[in-house]
Design a protein around this motif. Structure first.
Motif, PDB file in Angstrom:
ATOM      1  N   ALA A 149       8.957  25.415  13.200  1.00 25.41           N
ATOM      2  CA  ALA A 149       9.823  25.115  12.060  1.00 25.41           C
ATOM      3  C   ALA A 149      11.111  25.897  12.215  1.00 25.41           C
ATOM      4  CB  ALA A 149       9.140  25.474  10.745  1.00 25.41           C
ATOM      5  N   VAL A 150      12.184  25.349  11.660  1.00 25.97           N
ATOM      6  CA  VAL A 150      13.479  26.016  11.633  1.00 25.97           C
ATOM      7  C   VAL A 150      13.842  26.217  10.167  1.00 25.97           C
ATOM      8  CG1 VAL A 150      15.933  25.829  12.201  1.00 25.97           C
ATOM      9  CG2 VAL A 150      14.203  24.975  13.807  1.00 25.97           C
ATOM     10  N   ALA A 151      14.153  27.463   9.812  1.00 24.90           N
ATOM     11  CA  ALA A 151      14.578  27.788   8.453  1.00 24.90           C
ATOM     12  C   ALA A 151      16.020  28.272   8.497  1.00 24.90           C
ATOM     13  CB  ALA A 151      13.677  28.860   7.849  1.00 24.90           C
ATOM     14  N   ASN A 152      16.868  27.696   7.661  1.00 24.17           N
ATOM     15  CA  ASN A 152      18.256  28.142   7.503  1.00 24.17           C
ATOM     16  C   ASN A 152      18.412  28.641   6.082  1.00 24.17           C
ATOM     17  OD1 ASN A 152      18.669  25.381   9.362  1.00 24.17           O
ATOM     18  ND2 ASN A 152      19.606  27.255  10.108  1.00 24.17           N
ATOM     19  N   GLY A 153      19.007  29.805   5.933  1.00 21.86           N
ATOM     20  CA  GLY A 153      19.176  30.357   4.600  1.00 21.86           C
ATOM     21  C   GLY A 153      20.225  31.433   4.574  1.00 21.86           C
ATOM     22  N   TRP A 156       1.721  31.266  10.593  1.00 23.59           N
ATOM     23  CA  TRP A 156       3.158  31.183  10.861  1.00 23.59           C
ATOM     24  C   TRP A 156       3.688  32.557  11.233  1.00 23.59           C
ATOM     25  CZ3 TRP A 156       5.532  26.877  11.812  1.00 23.59           C
ATOM     26  CH2 TRP A 156       5.024  25.687  11.305  1.00 23.59           C
ATOM     27  N   ARG A 157       4.499  32.578  12.296  1.00 24.72           N
ATOM     28  CA  ARG A 157       5.111  33.832  12.736  1.00 24.72           C
ATOM     29  C   ARG A 157       6.556  33.557  13.146  1.00 24.72           C
ATOM     30  NH1 ARG A 157       1.937  37.532  16.507  1.00 24.72           N
ATOM     31  NH2 ARG A 157       1.832  35.798  17.939  1.00 24.72           N
ATOM     32  N   LEU A 158       7.349  34.604  13.066  1.00 23.28           N
ATOM     33  CA  LEU A 158       8.769  34.514  13.381  1.00 23.28           C
ATOM     34  C   LEU A 158       8.982  34.798  14.861  1.00 23.28           C
ATOM     35  CD1 LEU A 158      11.643  34.167  12.210  1.00 23.28           C
ATOM     36  CD2 LEU A 158      11.613  36.625  11.695  1.00 23.28           C
ATOM     37  N   ALA A 159       9.560  33.830  15.583  1.00 25.51           N
ATOM     38  CA  ALA A 159       9.803  33.980  17.015  1.00 25.51           C
ATOM     39  C   ALA A 159      11.230  34.422  17.312  1.00 25.51           C
ATOM     40  CB  ALA A 159       9.515  32.664  17.737  1.00 25.51           C
ATOM     41  N   CYS A 160      12.170  34.019  16.455  1.00 27.94           N
ATOM     42  CA  CYS A 160      13.574  34.333  16.706  1.00 27.94           C
ATOM     43  C   CYS A 160      14.334  34.279  15.386  1.00 27.94           C
ATOM     44  CB  CYS A 160      14.162  33.324  17.696  1.00 27.94           C
ATOM     45  SG  CYS A 160      15.888  33.624  18.116  1.00 27.94           S
ATOM     46  N   ILE A 161      15.328  35.143  15.262  1.00 30.28           N
ATOM     47  CA  ILE A 161      16.205  35.131  14.094  1.00 30.28           C
ATOM     48  C   ILE A 161      17.635  35.355  14.576  1.00 30.28           C
ATOM     49  CG2 ILE A 161      15.916  37.594  13.624  1.00 30.28           C
ATOM     50  CD1 ILE A 161      15.983  36.873  10.614  1.00 30.28           C
ATOM     51  N   HIS A 211      12.669  37.929  19.371  1.00 31.99           N
ATOM     52  CA  HIS A 211      13.956  38.602  19.556  1.00 31.99           C
ATOM     53  C   HIS A 211      14.884  38.210  18.420  1.00 31.99           C
ATOM     54  CE1 HIS A 211      15.072  34.820  21.577  1.00 31.99           C
ATOM     55  NE2 HIS A 211      16.299  35.114  21.224  1.00 31.99           N
ATOM     56  N   GLY A 212      15.786  39.111  18.106  1.00 27.01           N
ATOM     57  CA  GLY A 212      16.751  38.886  17.045  1.00 27.01           C
ATOM     58  C   GLY A 212      18.164  38.998  17.569  1.00 27.01           C
ATOM     59  N   VAL A 213      19.045  38.171  17.027  1.00 27.13           N
ATOM     60  CA  VAL A 213      20.475  38.244  17.345  1.00 27.13           C
ATOM     61  C   VAL A 213      21.163  38.728  16.077  1.00 27.13           C
ATOM     62  CG1 VAL A 213      22.521  36.981  18.095  1.00 27.13           C
ATOM     63  CG2 VAL A 213      20.253  36.345  18.993  1.00 27.13           C
ATOM     64  N   ARG A 245      24.433  34.224   7.010  1.00 22.28           N
ATOM     65  CA  ARG A 245      23.804  32.923   7.233  1.00 22.28           C
ATOM     66  C   ARG A 245      22.776  33.185   8.316  1.00 22.28           C
ATOM     67  NH1 ARG A 245      24.239  29.050   3.923  1.00 22.28           N
ATOM     68  NH2 ARG A 245      26.476  29.337   3.876  1.00 22.28           N
ATOM     69  N   VAL A 246      21.534  32.763   8.062  1.00 22.83           N
ATOM     70  CA  VAL A 246      20.424  33.102   8.953  1.00 22.83           C
ATOM     71  C   VAL A 246      19.720  31.838   9.421  1.00 22.83           C
ATOM     72  CG1 VAL A 246      18.199  34.294   9.103  1.00 22.83           C
ATOM     73  CG2 VAL A 246      20.067  35.326   7.820  1.00 22.83           C
ATOM     74  N   THR A 247      19.392  31.806  10.706  1.00 23.86           N
ATOM     75  CA  THR A 247      18.533  30.772  11.267  1.00 23.86           C
ATOM     76  C   THR A 247      17.288  31.464  11.803  1.00 23.86           C
ATOM     77  OG1 THR A 247      20.412  29.391  11.878  1.00 23.86           O
ATOM     78  CG2 THR A 247      18.321  28.939  12.988  1.00 23.86           C
ATOM     79  N   GLN A 248      16.136  30.990  11.372  1.00 23.18           N
ATOM     80  CA  GLN A 248      14.851  31.508  11.841  1.00 23.18           C
ATOM     81  C   GLN A 248      14.111  30.406  12.588  1.00 23.18           C
ATOM     82  OE1 GLN A 248      12.819  32.577   8.210  1.00 23.18           O
ATOM     83  NE2 GLN A 248      13.582  34.681   8.297  1.00 23.18           N
TER      84      GLN A 248
END
Length: 131
Positions: free
Chosen positions: A75-79, A109-114, A33-35, A97-100
């Protein structure tokens, strides 16, 4: 930072830039899901549908991870995501500003939330980021 995570970030940003729903389909978890920048929440299917019928078009899309922290299979990615884009014909240019939240599973690796938050002024390249 782990090379696999750097590569994931490159693949994700390129798929977003191209509007490649098939590539994104492989990069998102089933329960993704994305916010959005105005607080709306959308699920995986809605995220992918943004690219159907050219609703979302990126003229440019840049992702610069500032920090990635790995916690085992997560993992948490901030960018910062910078884009020149239109959605349904409307200008949606911006800097966010993005948090993944990334997870490692049988598919890699897959994206669970952004989560995206708008930035009033784009960050300067010559100015270091603060944690």
């Amino acid at each position: 930072m782990d090379e696999e995570l750097r590569e994931f970030g490159r693949r994700w940003a390129e798929a977003e830039r191209r509007g490649d729903a098939a590539a994104l389909d492989r990069l998102l978890t089933e329960d993704f899901h994305g916010v959005g920048p105005r607080g709306f929440v959308i699920g995986r299917d809605e995220w992918l549908e943004r690219y159907s019928d050219d609703w979302l078009i990126h003229d440019s899309f840049d992702w610069r991870p500032v920090q990635v922290r790995r916690y085992g299979d997560a993992a948490v990615a901030n960018g910062v995501q910078s884009q020149q884009s239109t959605y349904d014909g409307r200008d949606v240019d911006g800097h966010f500003r993005v948090t993944q939240l990334l997870v490692h599973d049988a598919y890699g690796w897959r994206l669970a939330c952004i989560h995206l938050s708008p930035i009033a002024e784009p960050p300067r390249v010559d100015q270091p980021e603060h944690a």
